[in-house]
Design a protein around this motif. Structure first.
Motif, PDB file in Angstrom:
ATOM      1  N   THR A   5      -9.957  -1.334   7.226  1.00 46.49           N
ATOM      2  CA  THR A   5      -9.544  -1.001   5.859  1.00 46.49           C
ATOM      3  C   THR A   5      -8.670   0.242   5.902  1.00 46.49           C
ATOM      4  O   THR A   5      -9.077   1.290   6.423  1.00 46.49           O
ATOM      5  N   ASN A   7      -6.318   2.596   3.428  1.00 47.95           N
ATOM      6  CA  ASN A   7      -5.984   2.918   2.033  1.00 47.95           C
ATOM      7  C   ASN A   7      -6.450   1.821   1.076  1.00 47.95           C
ATOM      8  O   ASN A   7      -5.742   1.454   0.136  1.00 47.95           O
ATOM      9  N   GLY A   8      -7.629   1.279   1.354  1.00 43.53           N
ATOM     10  CA  GLY A   8      -8.216   0.263   0.492  1.00 43.53           C
ATOM     11  C   GLY A   8      -7.803  -1.163   0.792  1.00 43.53           C
ATOM     12  O   GLY A   8      -8.380  -2.110   0.261  1.00 43.53           O
ATOM     13  N   ARG A  10      -7.613  -4.388   3.167  1.00 40.60           N
ATOM     14  CA  ARG A  10      -8.270  -4.994   4.318  1.00 40.60           C
ATOM     15  C   ARG A  10      -7.211  -5.668   5.190  1.00 40.60           C
ATOM     16  O   ARG A  10      -6.483  -6.551   4.707  1.00 40.60           O
ATOM     17  N   SER A  27      -1.804  -2.864  -4.483  1.00 45.75           N
ATOM     18  CA  SER A  27      -3.158  -2.389  -4.809  1.00 45.75           C
ATOM     19  C   SER A  27      -3.160  -1.449  -5.994  1.00 45.75           C
ATOM     20  O   SER A  27      -4.121  -1.404  -6.767  1.00 45.75           O
ATOM     21  N   ASN A  28      -2.094  -0.666  -6.119  1.00 46.21           N
ATOM     22  CA  ASN A  28      -2.023   0.373  -7.149  1.00 46.21           C
ATOM     23  C   ASN A  28      -1.330  -0.077  -8.415  1.00 46.21           C
ATOM     24  O   ASN A  28      -1.009   0.749  -9.275  1.00 46.21           O
ATOM     25  N   GLN A  34      -8.931  -6.462  -5.055  1.00 41.71           N
ATOM     26  CA  GLN A  34      -8.801  -6.266  -3.620  1.00 41.71           C
ATOM     27  C   GLN A  34      -7.433  -6.741  -3.159  1.00 41.71           C
ATOM     28  O   GLN A  34      -6.912  -7.717  -3.683  1.00 41.71           O
TER      29      GLN A  34
END
Length: 408
Positions: A5, A7-8, A10, A27-28, A34
């Motif tokens: 993982t 920075n978040g 996978r 992601s942001n 996820q």
């Protein structure tokens, strides 16, 4: 677990810096549960290829991408390699003659289909008569054509049994491409058929609320493009079965550029897979390698890691060299290329050494531009089981310098 993982995100396999940066941006942006990168990941438009983004209540036209419902179909036939190999050269000639590769329909009849009476064409009618008529006409013109780029028709020999399989890889052609660009335009307040401005590869994803009018329209249009891609792949496989005089006793068929409504951890989600194959427990998938490598039929495992992958796996071997790096820059006026790292002679020697009868293809699709498929499969060993290993013996693709805006 076989993933890390970062920075978040996978990440399976070796992280690619450019693709990882795109995944972090995804992601942001929006209501994301996820973001994941499969082991074959590399940079794409907005969302990386081999990237999976799980949203709550949102869908991303840029995430699904321009080749809506690109995917693979494979069928196992009643023939064996010993039945086919003596006449393989003529078989490949016939496939190249009878099936349309590239942007147009040059050597096969138009295909009629019940799909053209599908009620979801009303989505386009609601946008406008011109939009409806233009896209439906384009869809009719291209149904059953394969396109160019990495799109192919292959004859395989199963390693364990010698059985002959047929496989193909392509999506919804110009219809899907115009659908994607149209909804990206609408989301930005532009006309559906407008020329989109020069979007940047690393721009944040375009998001629509799935329960909004525009989000529901896109979802219905995407599903129609998915049915269209299935119809096209079905048609081409039937044509090759007829050329071989064969029957099929098993088929595997899946999209890998698509958005699915799925429940994960008790939450209703939209899973946007771009260059990623669904791998729910027991679900079959066809994953293609390069023209000088194996392809495989896989089945999803019921494991903790597969759940943490949101039932997703690789869609191919994954590029390690861009088209321009491999084949050089194309001057379309002069029809010449310059600066490529891979020569035609190198490609042909590699393919010949692997035992493949090749028709078409450019050096940007040579085995040198892809990872070895086994490497990326190994990274996902806890999520998928390999059922059948297939070696290509015949590969047919568009010619090296076929211009096709819908190829990827």
């Amino acid at each position: 677990m076989a993933y890390q993982t970062i920075n978040g995100v996978r990440v399976w396999g070796n992280p690619d810096e450019g693709a990882l940066s795109q995944a972090i941006t995804c992601s942001n942006t929006g209501k994301v549960m996820q973001t994941l990168l499969m082991a074959d990941h590399h940079k794409g438009y907005s969302q990386p290829i081999g990237g999976v983004v799980v949203y709550e209540g949102q869908i991303s036209p840029s995430g699904v991408g321009y080749d809506i419902a690109c995917g693979n179909k494979a069928v196992r036939t009643n023939l064996y390699a010993k039945d086919v190999k003596p006449g393989l050269s003529k078989i490949m000639d016939k496939i190249a003659r009878n099936i349309s590769f590239g942007v147009g329909r040059v050597n096969s009849k138009k295909v009629d289909h019940a799909l053209f009476d599908d009620p979801d064409w009303s989505v386009y009618a609601a946008i406008g008569t011109q939009e409806h008529d233009k896209l439906k006409s384009l869809a009719r013109d291209q149904l059953g054509t394969v396109g160019s780029g990495n799109h192919y028709v292959d004859i395989f020999e199963e390693a364990a049994t010698g059985r002959i399989w047929i496989g193909n890889h392509f999506g919804s052609r110009g219809f899907g491409h115009k659908t994607a660009s149209g909804f990206i335009n609408l989301a930005a307040g532009r006309a559906f058929l407008a020329n989109a401005p020069g979007e940047k590869m690393d721009q944040p994803p375009v998001l629509l609320n799935i329960d909004s009018e525009l989000g529901d329209m896109y979802y219905r249009a995407m599903k129609l493009a998915g049915r269209y891609a299935y119809a096209g792949r079905d048609y081409v496989i039937e044509e090759v079965l007829a050329i071989l005089g064969a029957e099929a006793d098993m088929e595997v068929h899946n999209h890998h550029n698509y958005a699915w409504k799925e429940t994960h951890n008790g939450i209703e989600t939209v899973v946007v897979r771009k260059g990623a194959t669904p791998s729910a427990p027991g679900q079959l998938g066809f994953i293609g390698g390069s023209m000088g490598d194996i392809s495989v039929i896989v089945k999803g495992k019921d494991t903790a890691e597969n759940r943490e992958a949101y039932y997703s796996t690789v869609h191919g071997a994954g590029r390690i060299m861009s088209r321009t790096q491999a084949a050089g820059k194309m001057n379309w006026k002069k029809r010449t290329r310059s600066g490529g790292q891979i020569s035609t002679a190198q490609m042909l020697e590699a393919v010949r050494n692997f035992g493949v009868e090749l028709r078409g293809a450019g050096t940007d699709e040579s085995p040198f531009v892809y990872r070895k498929l086994q490497q990326v499969l190994d990274a996902h060993a806890e999520t998928i089981e390999v059922l059948h290993v297939l070696r290509p013996i015949g590969v047919c693709m568009a010619g090296a310098d076929e211009f096709d805006p819908y190829k990827d």
